[in-house]
Write a protein that holds these residues in place. Structure first.
Motif, PDB file in Angstrom:
ATOM      1  N   ILE A 260       0.707  -1.022   0.091  1.00  0.00           N
ATOM      2  CA  ILE A 260      -0.230   0.144   0.333  1.00  0.00           C
ATOM      3  C   ILE A 260       0.976   0.900  -0.123  1.00  0.00           C
ATOM      4  CG2 ILE A 260      -1.636   0.751   1.007  1.00  0.00           C
ATOM      5  CD1 ILE A 260      -2.638  -1.240  -0.141  1.00  0.00           C
ATOM      6  N   ASP A 261       0.710   2.272  -0.885  1.00  0.00           N
ATOM      7  CA  ASP A 261       1.223   3.186  -1.290  1.00  0.00           C
ATOM      8  C   ASP A 261       0.938   3.656  -0.261  1.00  0.00           C
ATOM      9  OD1 ASP A 261       3.548   4.708  -2.310  1.00  0.00           O
ATOM     10  OD2 ASP A 261       2.783   4.931  -4.121  1.00  0.00           O
ATOM     11  N   TRP A 262       2.216   5.767   0.632  1.00  0.00           N
ATOM     12  CA  TRP A 262       1.864   6.315   1.228  1.00  0.00           C
ATOM     13  C   TRP A 262       0.324   7.064   1.308  1.00  0.00           C
ATOM     14  CZ3 TRP A 262       1.433  11.252   1.253  1.00  0.00           C
ATOM     15  CH2 TRP A 262       2.352  11.644  -0.791  1.00  0.00           C
ATOM     16  N   MET A 263       0.257   7.309  -0.020  1.00  0.00           N
ATOM     17  CA  MET A 263      -0.894   8.290   0.014  1.00  0.00           C
ATOM     18  C   MET A 263      -2.914   7.762   0.190  1.00  0.00           C
ATOM     19  SD  MET A 263       0.490   7.242  -2.607  1.00  0.00           S
ATOM     20  CE  MET A 263       1.727   8.159  -3.735  1.00  0.00           C
ATOM     21  N   VAL A 264      -2.489   6.251   0.650  1.00  0.00           N
ATOM     22  CA  VAL A 264      -3.729   5.673   0.719  1.00  0.00           C
ATOM     23  C   VAL A 264      -4.181   5.790   2.294  1.00  0.00           C
ATOM     24  CG1 VAL A 264      -4.823   3.351   0.169  1.00  0.00           C
ATOM     25  CG2 VAL A 264      -3.403   4.331  -1.300  1.00  0.00           C
ATOM     26  N   ASP A 265      -4.918   5.473   3.092  1.00  0.00           N
ATOM     27  CA  ASP A 265      -5.597   5.241   4.030  1.00  0.00           C
ATOM     28  C   ASP A 265      -5.184   3.678   4.318  1.00  0.00           C
ATOM     29  OD1 ASP A 265      -6.958   3.981   6.661  1.00  0.00           O
ATOM     30  OD2 ASP A 265      -8.122   6.441   6.779  1.00  0.00           O
ATOM     31  N   LEU A 266      -3.971   3.386   5.554  1.00  0.00           N
ATOM     32  CA  LEU A 266      -4.099   1.873   5.582  1.00  0.00           C
ATOM     33  C   LEU A 266      -5.253   1.672   6.336  1.00  0.00           C
ATOM     34  CD1 LEU A 266      -1.602  -0.348   5.369  1.00  0.00           C
ATOM     35  CD2 LEU A 266      -0.477   0.630   7.048  1.00  0.00           C
TER      36      LEU A 266
END
Length: 345
Positions: A260-266
């Motif tokens: 999951i890339d950083w701009m996505v809500d984990l």
């Protein structure tokens, strides 16, 4: 608990001494041992040495053969009579001088070599064998393939391919089919050479509408991952960029691990994956790892583990940037140890 045991236990939601660290290191690993990037890309011995050095320096839980997106494309170009399509500056990133299909060449003129017959794919196979010999089953060995959509973009050019989706979808379908078959063959050979995880990069997938992802990327990802599982390895899906709109589809890809890339809500990603793949990520590799302080790294790592749930794996949202302070990579290690000890929950 060794790294292989740690990863498999974490994926099952079982207790571990610390969450696994699956950071992706490429240019950083090469420069860690003072090697020019061209040697890292073209000489499996340098790639293996760099990964083993990173493993020891930062207590990673993986060694990896990922280097650049042009392994398959370079070999297809060479076999098709265009060996200069991908160029390798002495200490710079590979350069795609011109997509092989930039002029819309008839696909019948393309030659897709067997992985062991392509210079760069064979080099990755040799790196896999060497790393597997050196880590002796104690550490996961990560192989890599390009997803069908990503590979098609490398061969045709992303902008051209996006137009082709509307102008000649049947042609795109034929190209995707051939790219997928090569990825399946390459993945199988890497597992047989010693890879225990196969990563699949499908960067363009975050740039198309969800409907097109489900039509043009997801079916091929599923086929490739099914082949990976048939060989007895784990599958890791890596799509750079904002994938918030396709999290549920990524969870249905058959992957065991979803980056999951950083701009996505984990938290949203963990919810979408539920009892499916484990999420991996996702602090900002630039703002946190490259430019942040060790304290900020420790805080970001702990926050990602809280958001990612009991099977979450640690990594930056994408590749660790070249020039990242050593202290920040050690801070990630320390945060994982502290989390395992229950000190930061």
């Amino acid at each position: 608990m060794n790294s292989a045991e740690r990863l498999h236990a974490r994926l099952r939601g079982q207790p571990v001494d610390r969450p696994p660290n699956l950071d992706i290191l490429m240019t950083y690993a090469a420069h860690l041992i003072g090697a020019p990037l061209s040697q890292y890309y073209l000489d499996h011995r340098v790639l293996a040495e760099a990964n083993l050095a990173a493993l020891e320096a930062f207590d990673l839980d993986v060694v990896q053969t990922i280097s650049d997106p042009y392994r398959e494309a370079a070999d297809i170009a060479a076999a098709s009579g265009a060996p200069d399509t991908v160029r390798f500056p002495a200490d710079g990133l590979p350069v795609l001088a011109r997509p092989l299909l930039a002029d819309g060449t008839d696909l019948s003129r393309l030659v897709f070599p067997a992985p062991h017959a392509g210079r760069r794919m064979a080099d990755r196979l040799e790196a896999t064998r060497l790393l597997a010999e050196r880590v002796g089953g104690q550490v996961p060995v990560l192989g890599w393939v390009e997803g069908a959509l990503a590979e098609a973009a490398d061969l045709r050019g992303a902008a051209n391919l996006l137009v082709d989706l509307y102008d000649r979808p049947a042609w795109v379908g034929e190209l995707l089919e051939r790219c997928a078959e090569l990825a399946i063959s390459f993945a199988r050979e890497q597992v047989r050479a010693g890879a225990t995880i196969i990563g699949l990069g499908d960067a363009l997938a975050s740039q198309v509408a969800p409907r097109l992802y489900r039509e043009l990327a997801l079916p091929y990802e599923r086929r490739i991952f099914a082949a990976v599982h048939e060989e007895g390895a784990l599958a890791r899906l890596h799509i750079c960029g904002n994938t918030a709109r396709i999290l549920g589809d990524m969870a249905a890809s058959g992957a065991d691990i979803v980056d999951i890339d950083w701009m996505v809500d984990l938290s949203a990603a963990a919810t979408a994956c539920a009892d499916g793949p484990a999420v991996c990520g996702n602090f900002d590799p630039v703002a946190v790892m490259l430019q942040g302080t060790p304290g900020e790294v420790r805080g970001a790592v702990a926050e990602c583990l809280r958001r990612g749930g009991p099977r979450a794996l640690s990594a930056a949202g994408c590749e660790i940037p070249d020039g990242t302070p050593r202290a920040n990579l050690l801070a990630q290690r320390d945060a994982l140890v502290a989390w395992g000890a229950g000190a930061t929950r």
